[in-house]
Design a protein around this motif. Structure first.
Motif, PDB file in Angstrom:
ATOM      1  N   ALA A  50     -57.658  54.113  54.779  1.00  0.00           N
ATOM      2  CA  ALA A  50     -58.613  54.067  53.393  1.00  0.00           C
ATOM      3  C   ALA A  50     -58.032  56.259  53.526  1.00  0.00           C
ATOM      4  O   ALA A  50     -58.347  55.924  51.855  1.00  0.00           O
ATOM      5  N   ILE A  51     -57.255  57.314  53.332  1.00  0.00           N
ATOM      6  CA  ILE A  51     -57.258  58.136  52.997  1.00  0.00           C
ATOM      7  C   ILE A  51     -56.224  57.266  52.230  1.00  0.00           C
ATOM      8  O   ILE A  51     -56.492  58.504  50.714  1.00  0.00           O
ATOM      9  N   GLU A  52     -55.745  56.906  52.195  1.00  0.00           N
ATOM     10  CA  GLU A  52     -54.058  56.988  51.726  1.00  0.00           C
ATOM     11  C   GLU A  52     -54.245  55.894  50.178  1.00  0.00           C
ATOM     12  O   GLU A  52     -52.954  56.373  49.344  1.00  0.00           O
ATOM     13  N   LEU A  53     -55.497  54.713  50.777  1.00  0.00           N
ATOM     14  CA  LEU A  53     -55.591  54.356  49.276  1.00  0.00           C
ATOM     15  C   LEU A  53     -56.129  54.963  48.387  1.00  0.00           C
ATOM     16  O   LEU A  53     -56.453  54.720  47.389  1.00  0.00           O
ATOM     17  N   SER A  54     -57.237  56.059  49.051  1.00  0.00           N
ATOM     18  CA  SER A  54     -58.292  57.346  48.325  1.00  0.00           C
ATOM     19  C   SER A  54     -57.638  57.937  47.320  1.00  0.00           C
ATOM     20  O   SER A  54     -57.057  58.452  46.519  1.00  0.00           O
ATOM     21  N   ARG A  55     -55.763  58.614  48.167  1.00  0.00           N
ATOM     22  CA  ARG A  55     -55.083  59.333  47.745  1.00  0.00           C
ATOM     23  C   ARG A  55     -54.549  58.990  46.559  1.00  0.00           C
ATOM     24  O   ARG A  55     -53.987  59.759  45.156  1.00  0.00           O
ATOM     25  N   ALA A  56     -53.901  57.382  46.892  1.00  0.00           N
ATOM     26  CA  ALA A  56     -52.904  56.853  45.236  1.00  0.00           C
ATOM     27  C   ALA A  56     -54.567  56.401  44.547  1.00  0.00           C
ATOM     28  O   ALA A  56     -53.187  56.253  43.612  1.00  0.00           O
ATOM     29  N   ALA A  57     -54.951  55.749  44.226  1.00  0.00           N
ATOM     30  CA  ALA A  57     -56.185  55.860  43.685  1.00  0.00           C
ATOM     31  C   ALA A  57     -56.728  56.692  42.325  1.00  0.00           C
ATOM     32  O   ALA A  57     -56.529  57.523  41.302  1.00  0.00           O
ATOM     33  N   ASN A  58     -57.286  58.224  43.463  1.00  0.00           N
ATOM     34  CA  ASN A  58     -57.095  59.299  42.774  1.00  0.00           C
ATOM     35  C   ASN A  58     -56.158  59.572  42.039  1.00  0.00           C
ATOM     36  O   ASN A  58     -55.706  60.505  40.993  1.00  0.00           O
ATOM     37  N   ASN A  59     -55.095  60.092  42.404  1.00  0.00           N
ATOM     38  CA  ASN A  59     -53.468  60.418  41.563  1.00  0.00           C
ATOM     39  C   ASN A  59     -53.272  60.249  40.525  1.00  0.00           C
ATOM     40  O   ASN A  59     -52.619  59.930  39.263  1.00  0.00           O
ATOM     41  N   ALA A  60     -53.136  58.100  40.433  1.00  0.00           N
ATOM     42  CA  ALA A  60     -53.519  57.592  39.339  1.00  0.00           C
ATOM     43  C   ALA A  60     -53.972  57.905  38.282  1.00  0.00           C
ATOM     44  O   ALA A  60     -54.324  57.831  37.167  1.00  0.00           O
ATOM     45  N   MET A  61     -55.374  58.279  38.592  1.00  0.00           N
ATOM     46  CA  MET A  61     -56.654  58.099  37.078  1.00  0.00           C
ATOM     47  C   MET A  61     -56.462  59.769  37.325  1.00  0.00           C
ATOM     48  O   MET A  61     -56.681  59.906  35.836  1.00  0.00           O
ATOM     49  N   ILE A  62     -56.022  60.630  38.251  1.00  0.00           N
ATOM     50  CA  ILE A  62     -55.746  61.772  37.661  1.00  0.00           C
ATOM     51  C   ILE A  62     -54.374  61.676  36.313  1.00  0.00           C
ATOM     52  O   ILE A  62     -55.058  62.405  35.143  1.00  0.00           O
ATOM     53  N   GLU A  63     -53.402  60.783  36.820  1.00  0.00           N
ATOM     54  CA  GLU A  63     -52.585  60.576  35.861  1.00  0.00           C
ATOM     55  C   GLU A  63     -53.433  60.100  33.988  1.00  0.00           C
ATOM     56  O   GLU A  63     -52.961  60.676  33.011  1.00  0.00           O
ATOM     57  N   ILE A  64     -54.016  59.322  34.399  1.00  0.00           N
ATOM     58  CA  ILE A  64     -54.540  58.483  33.357  1.00  0.00           C
ATOM     59  C   ILE A  64     -55.695  59.649  32.434  1.00  0.00           C
ATOM     60  O   ILE A  64     -55.219  59.484  30.675  1.00  0.00           O
ATOM     61  N   HIS A  65     -56.222  60.398  33.134  1.00  0.00           N
ATOM     62  CA  HIS A  65     -56.584  61.018  32.317  1.00  0.00           C
ATOM     63  C   HIS A  65     -56.172  62.585  31.620  1.00  0.00           C
ATOM     64  O   HIS A  65     -56.260  62.580  30.814  1.00  0.00           O
ATOM     65  N   GLN A  66     -55.479  62.471  32.199  1.00  0.00           N
ATOM     66  CA  GLN A  66     -54.282  64.096  31.643  1.00  0.00           C
ATOM     67  C   GLN A  66     -53.704  62.600  29.828  1.00  0.00           C
ATOM     68  O   GLN A  66     -53.527  63.687  28.783  1.00  0.00           O
ATOM     69  N   LEU A  67     -53.097  61.758  30.285  1.00  0.00           N
ATOM     70  CA  LEU A  67     -52.623  60.678  29.323  1.00  0.00           C
ATOM     71  C   LEU A  67     -53.733  60.955  27.688  1.00  0.00           C
ATOM     72  O   LEU A  67     -53.298  60.527  27.521  1.00  0.00           O
ATOM     73  N   ARG A  68     -55.666  61.064  28.292  1.00  0.00           N
ATOM     74  CA  ARG A  68     -55.970  60.607  26.825  1.00  0.00           C
ATOM     75  C   ARG A  68     -55.458  61.607  26.480  1.00  0.00           C
ATOM     76  O   ARG A  68     -56.338  61.740  24.968  1.00  0.00           O
ATOM     77  N   LYS A  69     -54.878  63.438  26.396  1.00  0.00           N
ATOM     78  CA  LYS A  69     -54.715  64.290  25.627  1.00  0.00           C
ATOM     79  C   LYS A  69     -53.284  64.016  24.706  1.00  0.00           C
ATOM     80  O   LYS A  69     -53.572  64.667  23.696  1.00  0.00           O
ATOM     81  N   LYS A  70     -53.150  62.741  24.766  1.00  0.00           N
ATOM     82  CA  LYS A  70     -52.050  62.538  23.921  1.00  0.00           C
ATOM     83  C   LYS A  70     -53.433  62.056  22.345  1.00  0.00           C
ATOM     84  O   LYS A  70     -53.661  61.476  22.736  1.00  0.00           O
ATOM     85  N   ILE A  71     -51.990  62.469  21.352  1.00  0.00           N
ATOM     86  CA  ILE A  71     -52.393  62.465  19.790  1.00  0.00           C
ATOM     87  C   ILE A  71     -51.385  60.601  19.506  1.00  0.00           C
ATOM     88  O   ILE A  71     -50.529  61.154  19.439  1.00  0.00           O
ATOM     89  N   PRO A  72     -52.211  59.977  19.074  1.00  0.00           N
ATOM     90  CA  PRO A  72     -53.834  59.598  19.500  1.00  0.00           C
ATOM     91  C   PRO A  72     -53.667  59.031  20.833  1.00  0.00           C
ATOM     92  O   PRO A  72     -53.576  58.790  21.569  1.00  0.00           O
ATOM     93  N   CYS A  73     -55.338  58.954  20.755  1.00  0.00           N
ATOM     94  CA  CYS A  73     -56.428  58.755  22.722  1.00  0.00           C
ATOM     95  C   CYS A  73     -56.175  57.824  22.372  1.00  0.00           C
ATOM     96  O   CYS A  73     -55.888  56.567  21.768  1.00  0.00           O
ATOM     97  N   PRO A  74     -54.978  57.354  23.584  1.00  0.00           N
ATOM     98  CA  PRO A  74     -54.831  55.907  24.669  1.00  0.00           C
ATOM     99  C   PRO A  74     -55.989  55.304  24.893  1.00  0.00           C
ATOM    100  O   PRO A  74     -55.687  53.756  24.910  1.00  0.00           O
ATOM    101  N   LEU A  75     -56.844  55.701  25.221  1.00  0.00           N
ATOM    102  CA  LEU A  75     -57.828  54.997  26.142  1.00  0.00           C
ATOM    103  C   LEU A  75     -59.349  55.698  25.784  1.00  0.00           C
ATOM    104  O   LEU A  75     -59.999  56.477  25.422  1.00  0.00           O
TER     105      LEU A  75
END
Length: 242
Positions: free
Chosen positions: A20-45
């Motif tokens: 369960a922890i490994e699944l949590s890590r995978a989801a967490n780290n993908a989510m972080i990458e998504i929200h960092q990409l929100r900084k791009k211009i134009p915002c993709p999300l």
């Protein structure tokens, strides 16, 4: 663990916990990458799509479906970034938001996008509430450490100034021009942070913050029309500064 085993009559399966922890890590780290990409211009999300991460990470932590969701969303967001495609047709204002949104009227966020071309490219709960998680040598210690910042506890319980300083650097990178602070009537910690945040963001970035009084679930506290009127005036002020 001993208390839970005695109370439930079930034994801890350490292998299942590690899975369960490994699944949590995978989801967490993908989510972080998504929200960092929100900084791009134009915002993709879109703003509402971005905020979905918050609920999915709380309700689905450690489940395979959460990993599939975030990995799918990450591919979609990366595709938009690579194609230079924004989430809304015309992006005119890039905003940061703090506090809980009015869940009884989430179409307020759609209205912001449609009426003003304003999109939230950073928000506290998805910007600061999670850290990239390393593999766990001790799963119990891992869970304890994660609990220290889960749900944005670092922001809510302090030292708030340190967290806000980090947030300001992220906001600067995202090229934000406006700031909304939703002061949920039922959250005294969040309401108590508003002056520290408002003062710091004007001092460091020169960005004025609109405080939107509201309740996340009760429109009798502040109505949707009242919130819209305040935001409309704020957007006029941002327009005048262009």
């Amino acid at each position: 663990i001993e208390f839970l085993e005695e109370t439930t009559g079930r034994s801890l399966d350490m292998d299942r916990l590690r899975e369960a922890i490994e699944l949590s890590r995978a989801a967490n780290n993908a989510m972080i990458e998504i929200h960092q990409l929100r900084k791009k211009i134009p915002c993709p999300l879109r703003t509402r799509d971005a905020f979905n991460s918050f609920g999915i990470r709380i309700a689905g932590d450690g489940l395979p479906d959460s990993v599939r969701f975030f990995e799918t969303q990450l591919r979609e967001v990366k595709g938009r970034v690579e194609g230079g495609e924004g989430a809304i047709p015309e992006e005119r204002y890039r905003l940061v938001a703090n506090g809980g949104y009015p869940f009884f009227a989430m179409d307020l966020l759609d209205w912001l996008q449609e009426e003003f071309g304003a999109i939230v490219v950073a928000d506290f709960f998805n910007l600061t509430a999670w850290k990239e998680l390393e593999p766990a040598a001790d799963p119990i210690e891992f869970m304890a450490r994660k609990s220290l910042y889960f749900f944005g506890l670092e922001t809510l319980y302090g030292p708030a100034e340190n967290t806000i300083d980090k947030i300001i650097e992220d906001i600067r990178e995202a090229r934000v021009v406006g700031s909304l602070y939703f002061t949920h009537f039922g959250c005294k910690q969040g309401c108590g942070l508003q002056k520290i945040y408002r003062d710091k963001i004007i001092e460091k970035l020169g960005i004025p913050t609109l405080v939107v009084d509201m309740d996340i679930s009760d429109p009798k506290i502040v109505s949707l029309d009242q919130m819209k009127n305040k935001i409309r005036e704020y957007m006029k002020m941002l327009e005048s500064k262009k």
